[in-house]
Design an enzyme around this catalytic site. Structure first.
Site, PDB file in Angstrom:
ATOM      1  N   THR A 122       0.166   0.876   6.525  1.00 43.54           N
ATOM      2  CA  THR A 122       0.289  -0.166   5.509  1.00 43.54           C
ATOM      3  C   THR A 122       0.409  -1.500   6.250  1.00 43.54           C
ATOM      4  O   THR A 122       0.828  -1.533   7.406  1.00 43.54           O
ATOM      5  CB  THR A 122       1.543   0.036   4.636  1.00 43.54           C
ATOM      6  OG1 THR A 122       2.703   0.039   5.477  1.00 43.54           O
ATOM      7  CG2 THR A 122       1.486   1.358   3.874  1.00 43.54           C
ATOM      8  N   THR A 178       0.883  -1.174   0.000  1.00 45.56           N
ATOM      9  CA  THR A 178       0.000   0.000   0.000  1.00 45.56           C
ATOM     10  C   THR A 178       0.914   1.216   0.000  1.00 45.56           C
ATOM     11  O   THR A 178       2.063   1.109   0.401  1.00 45.56           O
ATOM     12  CB  THR A 178      -0.831   0.011   1.308  1.00 45.56           C
ATOM     13  OG1 THR A 178      -1.662  -1.135   1.341  1.00 45.56           O
ATOM     14  CG2 THR A 178      -1.677   1.262   1.470  1.00 45.56           C
ATOM     15  N   THR A 187      -4.184   1.645  -2.552  1.00 44.87           N
ATOM     16  CA  THR A 187      -3.672   0.270  -2.575  1.00 44.87           C
ATOM     17  C   THR A 187      -4.445  -0.608  -3.551  1.00 44.87           C
ATOM     18  O   THR A 187      -5.599  -0.313  -3.892  1.00 44.87           O
ATOM     19  CB  THR A 187      -3.805  -0.349  -1.167  1.00 44.87           C
ATOM     20  OG1 THR A 187      -3.136  -1.610  -1.121  1.00 44.87           O
ATOM     21  CG2 THR A 187      -5.257  -0.571  -0.783  1.00 44.87           C
ATOM     22  N   GLY A 200      -4.613  -5.277   6.531  1.00 46.44           N
ATOM     23  CA  GLY A 200      -5.736  -4.380   6.762  1.00 46.44           C
ATOM     24  C   GLY A 200      -6.730  -4.879   7.793  1.00 46.44           C
ATOM     25  O   GLY A 200      -7.309  -4.090   8.544  1.00 46.44           O
ATOM     26  N   ASP A 213      -8.102  -1.909   4.853  1.00 46.86           N
ATOM     27  CA  ASP A 213      -8.154  -0.744   5.747  1.00 46.86           C
ATOM     28  C   ASP A 213      -7.964   0.583   5.019  1.00 46.86           C
ATOM     29  O   ASP A 213      -8.388   1.632   5.519  1.00 46.86           O
ATOM     30  CB  ASP A 213      -7.081  -0.874   6.833  1.00 46.86           C
ATOM     31  CG  ASP A 213      -5.678  -1.019   6.243  1.00 46.86           C
ATOM     32  OD1 ASP A 213      -5.539  -1.675   5.191  1.00 46.86           O
ATOM     33  OD2 ASP A 213      -4.734  -0.480   6.836  1.00 46.86           O
TER      34      ASP A 213
END
Ligand code: GLY
Length: 359
Positions: A258, A207, A225, A261, A238
């Site tokens: 990052t 991400t 991402t 998630g 996330d």
């Protein structure tokens, strides 16, 4: 027993001593993306902070802020470089696809002065989801658009549909598909162990997050991402969830993440980092204390998730990046060594993350 970095004891002491020292008075807010700073008089610092894959993003964001570009537009322009890059297989064009071989992207933006946010999730065929997220913020009354609705919205605003699956990403997906099980009808080209250079792209949570503050004290952030590689179609990570992959409070600071998630969504962790900074913790202390909270909660998560080892210690990767109103910044990781990108106004480079657990 857990092995922790030596700064932890200091961290917890600092948390108690530093509590409730950094909450600023409120001001009237008007407009959605006017660059009005809120809170105490800013220190006049300019910073751009990003995940390690964001060195070009921090450089571009700094260049634009110096030309007077608003920090949110600056960080979006920064991450667009990575979204457009076919060689970054965790973001945008060239990102690894879902289990059906289709690239689905997530992104969010948040603007400090207005506390406004926008996000898209599981959007297909649009290589700059961060720009669509900004339009959701600016041109709708909503916070999050998903799937086909997000695509329709992007097309209405003139975005062009593109095939985001590069040959490199398709070949990585095909290798995963052909080797993941011996209970299906897919066969690899040769029944051998995967070549070393394809190992790292088997399962990833890459991400890019980028945060910035300008001289006027305006804070902004973006996270974008392709999410967990080979995920179930429709899985949302996330990154587009405000409070998880990104949170910005102009009175305190900004944080982004990052990594895995699901661990972050379950713990509202970027919001937690900002809240800890609001209680007086430094960005590094706030990131580490949040990681510690997550590690403690992870002990209770079902073992079937595969996120903890037999002793209950996290096996997942998770990084936080934080920037406060004074221009102080940090990156921190759950386990081992990691780096993050910073342009501190003087120079752009990678720095070491703090960590909760030694590798
Ligand atoms: N942090 C990226 C994801 O899990 O989707």
């Amino acid at each position: 027993m857990r092995v922790r970095c030596s700064r932890r004891d200091f961290l917890l002491t600092g948390a108690v001593l530093g509590a409730a020292t950094f909450i600023a008075p409120r001001e009237e807010l008007r407009g959605q993306t006017t660059g009005t700073a809120v809170g105490p008089k800013p220190a006049g610092v300019v910073r751009a902070v990003s995940s390690a894959n964001g060195l070009r993003a921090t450089d571009r964001a700094m260049e634009l802020m110096r030309q007077g570009t608003d920090p949110l537009d600056a960080v979006i322009a920064g991450v667009n470089i990575v979204e457009d890059d076919p060689n970054d297989m965790s973001v945008g064009y060239g990102g690894l696809p879902n289990e059906d071989g289709i690239v689905e992207l997530d992104a969010s933006v948040m603007y400090g002065p207005t506390a406004a946010s926008g996000a898209v999730a599981a959007i297909r065929n649009i290589k700059n989801p961060s720009r669509v997220a900004k339009l959701v913020m600016d041109r709708t009354k909503h916070c999050l658009l998903v799937g086909n609705g997000a695509l329709k919205f992007a097309l209405a605003h003139g975005f062009k549909k593109e095939n985001l699956l590069t040959d490199k990403a398709r070949e990585a997906w095909l290798k995963w598909k052909e080797t993941m099980s011996d209970q299906d009808n897919w066969l690899p080209a040769q029944i051998k162990k995967l070549p070393e250079d394809l190992q790292p792209v088997m399962m990833t949570h890459g991400t890019i997050n980028c945060l910035a503050i300008n001289e006027a004290g305006v804070l902004a952030g973006v996270t974008t991402t392709s999410g967990l590689s080979y995920k179930l179609a429709g899985r949302v990570g996330d990154s587009p969830i405000i409070g998880a992959g990104l949170y910005v409070d102009n009175e305190i600071g900004a944080a982004g993440s990052t990594g895995v998630g699901e661990a972050n969504i379950r713990t509202c962790a970027s919001f937690q980092v900002v809240e800890f900074m609001g209680q007086g913790l430094s960005p590094e202390q706030a990131c580490l204390k949040t990681l510690e909270r997550i590690a403690d909660k992870a002990r209770r998560w079902p073992k079937s998730l595969g996120l903890t080892d037999a002793g209950g210690r996290p096996t997942f990767g998770l990084n936080f990046y934080a920037l406060n109103r004074k221009g102080e910044f940090a990156g921190a990781t759950m386990t081992g060594r990691s780096t993050y990108a910073v342009h501190d106004g003087q120079k752009n480079g990678l720095r070491d993350c703090a960590f909760l657990f030694k590798a």
